[in-house]
Design a protein around this motif. Structure first.
Motif, PDB file in Angstrom:
ATOM      1  N   VAL A  47      15.018  -1.826  -6.980  1.00 11.62           N
ATOM      2  CA  VAL A  47      15.265  -0.486  -7.543  1.00 11.62           C
ATOM      3  C   VAL A  47      14.248   0.532  -7.005  1.00 11.62           C
ATOM      4  CG1 VAL A  47      16.292  -1.370  -9.660  1.00 11.62           C
ATOM      5  CG2 VAL A  47      13.820  -1.025  -9.566  1.00 11.62           C
TER       6      VAL A  47
ATOM      7  N   ASP B  98       0.792  -1.236   0.000  1.00 12.15           N
ATOM      8  CA  ASP B  98       0.000   0.000   0.000  1.00 12.15           C
ATOM      9  C   ASP B  98       0.824   1.286   0.000  1.00 12.15           C
ATOM     10  OD1 ASP B  98      -2.148  -1.666  -0.103  1.00 12.15           O
ATOM     11  OD2 ASP B  98      -2.706  -1.423   1.984  1.00 12.15           O
TER      12      ASP B  98
ATOM     13  N   GLN C 250      11.348   3.407  -7.195  1.00 11.69           N
ATOM     14  CA  GLN C 250      10.121   3.351  -8.012  1.00 11.69           C
ATOM     15  C   GLN C 250      10.290   3.806  -9.469  1.00 11.69           C
ATOM     16  OE1 GLN C 250       6.806   5.317  -6.097  1.00 11.69           O
ATOM     17  NE2 GLN C 250       5.768   3.398  -5.713  1.00 11.69           N
TER      18      GLN C 250
ATOM     19  N   TYR D 227       4.373 -12.678  -5.049  1.00 13.77           N
ATOM     20  CA  TYR D 227       4.376 -13.054  -3.637  1.00 13.77           C
ATOM     21  C   TYR D 227       5.089 -14.397  -3.502  1.00 13.77           C
ATOM     22  CZ  TYR D 227       1.296  -9.118  -3.203  1.00 13.77           C
ATOM     23  OH  TYR D 227       0.795  -7.842  -3.254  1.00 13.77           O
TER      24      TYR D 227
ATOM     25  N   ASP E  95       0.057  -1.606  -7.276  1.00 13.68           N
ATOM     26  CA  ASP E  95       0.811  -0.560  -7.974  1.00 13.68           C
ATOM     27  C   ASP E  95       1.620  -1.109  -9.148  1.00 13.68           C
ATOM     28  OD1 ASP E  95       1.454   2.308  -8.010  1.00 13.68           O
ATOM     29  OD2 ASP E  95       3.496   1.583  -7.739  1.00 13.68           O
ATOM     30  N   SER E  96       2.351  -2.193  -8.926  1.00 10.94           N
ATOM     31  CA  SER E  96       3.142  -2.747 -10.037  1.00 10.94           C
ATOM     32  C   SER E  96       2.220  -3.289 -11.133  1.00 10.94           C
ATOM     33  CB  SER E  96       4.108  -3.835  -9.544  1.00 10.94           C
ATOM     34  OG  SER E  96       3.419  -4.857  -8.873  1.00 10.94           O
TER      35      SER E  96
END
Ligand code: TRH
Length: 383
Positions: free
Chosen positions: A258, A18, A260, A199, A279-280
């Motif tokens: 790395v 998050d 963002q 994950y 997000d990814s």
């Protein structure tokens, strides 16, 4: 009345979940909408992983124009002067009661949002922008949903993203230099490039086996800490940045985790991206390349429903993508398990169609506007 300031409250779940979304949104609201943004985060150590400038013991710090506040707990006394014009709680994260009481004391009440998680399910359209009056105080909260249609808040995207991507992808020297900076060897540049972010429970070992036995050279770039057990088993050494091994047709290379902005470049530089969470997953869609999504697991397999809802919108004409996505998320029907080498062969054969679909989808998503702009516009309409 002009909206000048914004408080965004974010609770870090499961390592750095998050904060990736909130940090991106906070910067964009500051940079592109000129808001005075405070980002309240409960776990600065995890945040630092995404943003190395974070000082984990600072109560308040300014990073990229955003004031980062260490959100230490639910206690605390606040006055109306502490309250921003826009207040966002990310994913129903329960902001401190004292802050809510102070919101009620403001002469002009703040615009209050619960910013929800991303899902492709249809019910979202009916709930987007719904109000929720506070049971006791004269306050109203609005639900705001990111999403994939023009009846939702859209997806997060910075104004310059498309131009940056195009510039990067049309400059092979920049791409080569970027990959070399991450330690990718020159000999690996000719191989099919895949980035891997998932994950820990993803069936990585089975996928590696398929790639190893496959007929084409493939390099899998894995940021440090991702799928650590499977990567270590493949490499035979601890999976620290710089470690790499080639077995059969597959080279696995561990990259540093790395920052963002570089993660976007990594997605742009690969032929296929395995992404996860929210997000990814969104960044992969802006990259316009084939991708496979590992969704964050939820109780009672609720995430399988969300995965299917997305695949229904995205992968209707891409059966191999659907098969691999379901199997990757342990959601394949019992009679449709198949084996990974067969799944991968079908997937590989479909990849050029996936690339075309990715491009078409990106255009479709662009037409919905971006989440931050949609949110700011809606907030202004409430004043
Ligand atoms: O952190 P995540 O696992 O996020 C998830 C989702 O938000 C999910 O809905 C939530 O409930 C769960 O957390 C707890 O994965 P996500 O959303 O992709 O965020 C990861 C961030 O890490 C993203 O901003 C990209 C970034 N990243 C880097 O900056 N560098 C890297 O090297 C890598 C691999 C990722």
């Amino acid at each position: 009345m002009t909206l000048r300031s914004l408080d965004l409250f974010c609770r870090v779940v499961d390592n750095y979940g998050d904060i990736g979304i909130c940090w991106r949104l906070a910067r964009q609201l500051r940079r592109e909408h000129g808001l005075d943004v405070r980002l309240w985060v409960d776990d600065l150590v995890s945040f630092r992983r995404l943003c190395p400038q974070v000082a984990p013991d600072a109560d308040t710090q300014l990073i990229d124009g955003v004031t980062v506040r260490h959100w230490r707990g639910q206690d605390g006394v606040y006055t109306a002067a502490d309250v921003a014009d826009i207040v966002i709680e990310f994913f129903a994260c329960d902001i401190p009661p004292g802050y809510i009481a102070a919101m009620a004391e403001c002469a002009t009440r703040p615009v209050w949002f619960n910013l929800e998680g991303l899902t492709a399910e249809e019910w979202v359209e009916g709930c987007h922008r719904l109000t929720s009056p506070h049971p006791r105080l004269p306050l109203t909260k609005h639900f705001f949903f990111p999403g994939f249609t023009d009846k939702t808040g859209g997806l997060p995207r910075e104004a310059a993203l498309e131009a940056e991507r195009l510039a990067f992808q049309s400059d092979p020297a920049a791409m080569t230099a970027f990959l070399a900076g991450l330690g990718v060897a020159e000999a690996e540049l000719a191989a099919t490039r895949v980035s891997l972010f998932c994950y820990p429970h993803a069936p990585v070992a089975a996928l590696f086996d398929s790639w190893r036995q496959g007929g084409e050279a493939l390099v899998c770039l894995v940021p440090e800490g991702v799928a650590a057990d499977a990567v270590q088993a493949f490499l035979g050494v601890p999976p620290t940045a710089g470690a790499a091994a080639t077995r059969g047709a597959l080279t696995v290379r561990v990259l540093p985790f790395v920052p963002q902005p570089d993660y976007d470049k990594l997605l742009w530089a690969c032929d296929l991206n395995f992404v996860r969470g929210e997000d990814s997953f969104v960044r992969a869609q802006w990259a316009g390349k084939p991708f496979v999504w590992h969704i964050y697991p939820q109780d009672e397999n609720l995430h399988h429903k969300k995965l299917r809802a997305f695949l229904q919108r995205y992968a209707g004409a891409l059966p191999a993508l659907e098969q691999v996505s379901l199997a990757w998320n342990d959601a394949a029907p019992a009679d449709g398990q198949g084996d990974w080498p067969a799944r991968w062969r079908a997937f590989r054969a479909e990849m050029s169609q996936m690339a075309a679909r990715a491009e078409q989808w990106r255009q479709q998503m662009l037409a919905n506007g971006d989440l931050a702009s949609n949110l700011v516009r809606f907030a202004a309409s409430l004043r």
